[in-house]
Design a protein around this motif. Structure first.
Motif, mmCIF file in Angstrom:
data_model
loop_
_atom_site.group_PDB
_atom_site.id
_atom_site.type_symbol
_atom_site.label_atom_id
_atom_site.label_comp_id
_atom_site.label_asym_id
_atom_site.label_seq_id
_atom_site.Cartn_x
_atom_site.Cartn_y
_atom_site.Cartn_z
ATOM 1 N N ARG A 263 7.383 2.138 -9.703
ATOM 2 C CA ARG A 263 6.824 2.121 -11.058
ATOM 3 C C ARG A 263 7.469 3.222 -11.889
ATOM 4 O O ARG A 263 7.752 4.305 -11.382
ATOM 5 N N GLU B 4 0.838 -1.202 0.000
ATOM 6 C CA GLU B 4 0.000 0.000 0.000
ATOM 7 C C GLU B 4 0.871 1.250 0.000
ATOM 8 O O GLU B 4 0.585 2.217 -0.709
ATOM 9 N N VAL C 115 6.964 -2.027 -13.587
ATOM 10 C CA VAL C 115 7.193 -2.175 -12.152
ATOM 11 C C VAL C 115 8.518 -2.897 -11.908
ATOM 12 O O VAL C 115 8.789 -3.935 -12.512
ATOM 13 N N ASN D 239 2.526 1.731 -3.445
ATOM 14 C CA ASN D 239 1.538 2.138 -4.448
ATOM 15 C C ASN D 239 1.160 3.603 -4.324
ATOM 16 O O ASN D 239 0.595 4.182 -5.251
#
Length: 67
Positions: free
Chosen positions: A59, A11, A52, A14
């Protein structure tokens, strides 16, 4: 019991926006400090979606400049 108020590592990674780079390839080391990074991972950016890094999850996208 597990504390569900904390975010998981996935999380957190991201939440980092894709990193824009010029060119078709990028070399990811995970961090500028070798003690905190990982072995160099070369990543091709030919696809439209972000690529990724399989070591750290960062990313990358190709930054297309239009002149």
């Amino acid at each position: 019991m597990q504390d569900t108020s904390k975010k998981s590592p996935m999380e957190l990674i991201n939440e980092v926006p894709p990193i824009k780079v010029q060119g078709r390839f990028v070399a990811c080391e995970g961090d500028s400090d070798p003690a905190l990074g990982h072995p160099i991972e070369f990543i091709c950016l030919d696809l439209a979606e972000p690529a990724v890094c399989k070591c750290c999850g960062l990313r990358f996208v190709q930054d297309h400049h239009h002149h």
